[in-house]
Design a protein around this motif. Sequence first.
Motif, short mmCIF file in Angstrom:
data_model
loop_
_atom_site.label_atom_id
_atom_site.label_comp_id
_atom_site.label_asym_id
_atom_site.label_seq_id
_atom_site.Cartn_x
_atom_site.Cartn_y
_atom_site.Cartn_z
N PHE A 293 1.13 -1.46 -0.25
CA PHE A 293 0.01 -0.20 0.02
C PHE A 293 0.69 1.26 0.38
O PHE A 293 0.79 2.53 -0.97
N LYS A 294 1.91 1.51 0.71
CA LYS A 294 2.78 2.40 1.20
C LYS A 294 3.58 2.58 -0.44
O LYS A 294 3.60 3.94 -0.95
N ASN A 295 4.09 1.40 -0.51
CA ASN A 295 4.63 2.24 -2.51
C ASN A 295 3.79 1.73 -3.36
O ASN A 295 4.28 2.84 -3.66
N THR A 296 2.81 1.59 -3.41
CA THR A 296 1.57 2.01 -4.07
C THR A 296 1.54 3.46 -4.32
O THR A 296 1.28 4.57 -5.43
N ILE A 297 0.67 4.25 -2.80
CA ILE A 297 0.67 5.86 -2.96
C ILE A 297 1.98 6.33 -3.53
O ILE A 297 2.46 7.62 -4.36
N LYS A 298 3.45 6.00 -2.50
CA LYS A 298 4.51 6.45 -2.50
C LYS A 298 5.05 6.96 -4.75
O LYS A 298 4.98 7.96 -5.14
N ALA A 299 3.98 5.81 -5.42
CA ALA A 299 4.78 5.63 -6.82
C ALA A 299 3.55 6.14 -7.39
O ALA A 299 4.00 7.19 -8.27
N TYR A 300 2.44 6.18 -7.12
CA TYR A 300 1.84 7.63 -7.73
C TYR A 300 2.79 9.32 -7.16
O TYR A 300 2.07 9.99 -8.21
N LEU A 301 3.07 9.63 -6.11
CA LEU A 301 2.41 10.83 -6.08
C LEU A 301 4.45 10.61 -6.49
O LEU A 301 4.62 12.13 -6.82
N ASP A 302 5.49 9.84 -6.60
CA ASP A 302 6.72 10.35 -7.50
C ASP A 302 5.77 10.81 -8.86
O ASP A 302 6.81 10.57 -9.44
N LEU B 272 5.16 22.51 -10.37
CA LEU B 272 3.99 22.68 -8.77
C LEU B 272 3.96 21.67 -7.63
O LEU B 272 3.98 22.20 -6.16
N PHE B 273 3.50 20.43 -7.90
CA PHE B 273 3.74 19.39 -6.81
C PHE B 273 4.67 19.03 -6.45
O PHE B 273 5.17 19.05 -5.33
N ALA B 274 5.86 19.16 -7.19
CA ALA B 274 7.08 17.97 -6.85
C ALA B 274 7.31 19.27 -6.23
O ALA B 274 8.22 19.07 -4.73
N VAL B 275 7.24 21.05 -5.77
CA VAL B 275 7.42 21.42 -5.12
C VAL B 275 6.78 21.59 -3.49
O VAL B 275 7.23 21.09 -2.45
N THR B 276 5.61 20.76 -3.42
CA THR B 276 5.24 20.65 -2.37
C THR B 276 5.59 19.42 -1.46
O THR B 276 5.26 19.08 -0.46
N TYR B 277 5.79 18.46 -2.14
CA TYR B 277 5.89 16.66 -1.91
C TYR B 277 7.27 16.96 -1.60
O TYR B 277 7.39 16.26 -0.86
N ALA B 278 7.94 17.62 -1.65
CA ALA B 278 9.70 17.95 -1.23
C ALA B 278 9.10 18.49 -0.02
O ALA B 278 10.65 18.99 0.48
N LYS B 279 8.12 18.91 1.21
CA LYS B 279 8.31 19.43 1.94
C LYS B 279 9.00 18.64 3.41
O LYS B 279 9.38 17.37 3.67
N PRO B 280 9.86 18.91 4.07
CA PRO B 280 10.90 18.50 4.65
C PRO B 280 9.84 17.76 5.67
O PRO B 280 9.79 16.91 6.50
N GLN B 281 8.84 18.86 6.01
CA GLN B 281 8.61 18.60 7.48
C GLN B 281 7.71 17.34 6.85
O GLN B 281 6.64 16.50 8.26
N LYS B 282 6.99 16.60 6.24
CA LYS B 282 6.08 15.92 5.21
C LYS B 282 6.95 14.29 5.47
O LYS B 282 7.31 14.50 4.86
N ASN B 283 6.39 13.33 5.38
CA ASN B 283 7.08 11.90 5.02
C ASN B 283 5.86 11.24 4.81
O ASN B 283 4.33 11.20 5.14
N MET B 284 6.43 10.02 4.50
CA MET B 284 5.15 8.93 3.45
C MET B 284 4.53 8.13 4.78
O MET B 284 3.45 7.93 5.02
N ASP B 285 5.31 7.92 5.48
CA ASP B 285 4.21 7.23 7.07
C ASP B 285 3.27 8.28 7.24
O ASP B 285 2.42 7.53 7.56
N ASP B 286 3.44 9.41 7.88
CA ASP B 286 3.04 10.57 8.02
C ASP B 286 1.52 10.60 7.21
O ASP B 286 0.26 10.46 7.64
N CYS B 287 1.40 10.87 6.08
CA CYS B 287 0.71 10.41 4.99
C CYS B 287 0.00 8.99 4.57
O CYS B 287 -1.19 9.34 4.53
N ILE B 288 0.48 8.15 4.93
CA ILE B 288 -0.20 6.74 4.46
C ILE B 288 -1.28 6.80 6.16
O ILE B 288 -2.37 6.79 5.86
N THR B 289 -0.87 6.89 7.52
CA THR B 289 -1.39 7.35 8.84
C THR B 289 -2.76 8.56 8.49
O THR B 289 -3.50 7.96 9.24
N TYR B 290 -2.60 9.15 7.59
CA TYR B 290 -3.16 10.89 7.18
C TYR B 290 -4.25 10.00 6.71
O TYR B 290 -5.96 10.19 7.11
N ILE B 291 -3.91 9.01 5.79
CA ILE B 291 -5.12 8.38 5.11
C ILE B 291 -6.09 7.39 5.37
O ILE B 291 -7.42 7.42 4.78
#
Length: 138
Positions: free
Chosen positions: A7-16, A24-43
């Motif tokens: 699941f994590k890899n599927t979401i990461k592949a889509y976001l990549d 524009l999303f690339a800048v947002t995706y590179a935010k240092p305070q955000k990470n994939m684990d928290d993204c998955i937990t949020y979802i």
Amino acid sequence: MKSTEHFKNTIKAYLDRRAHDDLLFAVTYAKPQKNMDDCITYILNEVHKGGCNGFADEEIYSMAIHYYDEDGITAVQPLNCRVVVNHTVELTAEEKEEARQEAMKWATNEAYNKMIQPKKSANKPAIGNTDAPNLFNF
């Protein structure tokens, strides 16, 4: 939170892919305070709030994008749950040919095994019925 790596890899592949295609999303995706684990937990928390057992891929992907877009989403509560990812498997031409060859080999072996099995004859008396009287034993 116990989410599957798939699941994590599927979401990461889509976001990549999205970050690669949308600068524009690339800048947002590179935010240092955000990470994939928290993204998955949020979802997972959003899915839990929704109360549904299934969501379309687009809904899940939009939750992931929303997580990275919104700076106010920081602390999310981990959940103990299971995740099921439905997807189609795309095989390469080599993998398809290999699968076809294996199927042909299996079918050939099955046909051969049926040919070499001893055939049951209808003329032989059934075992255990030899003592039964018949018209020819009188």
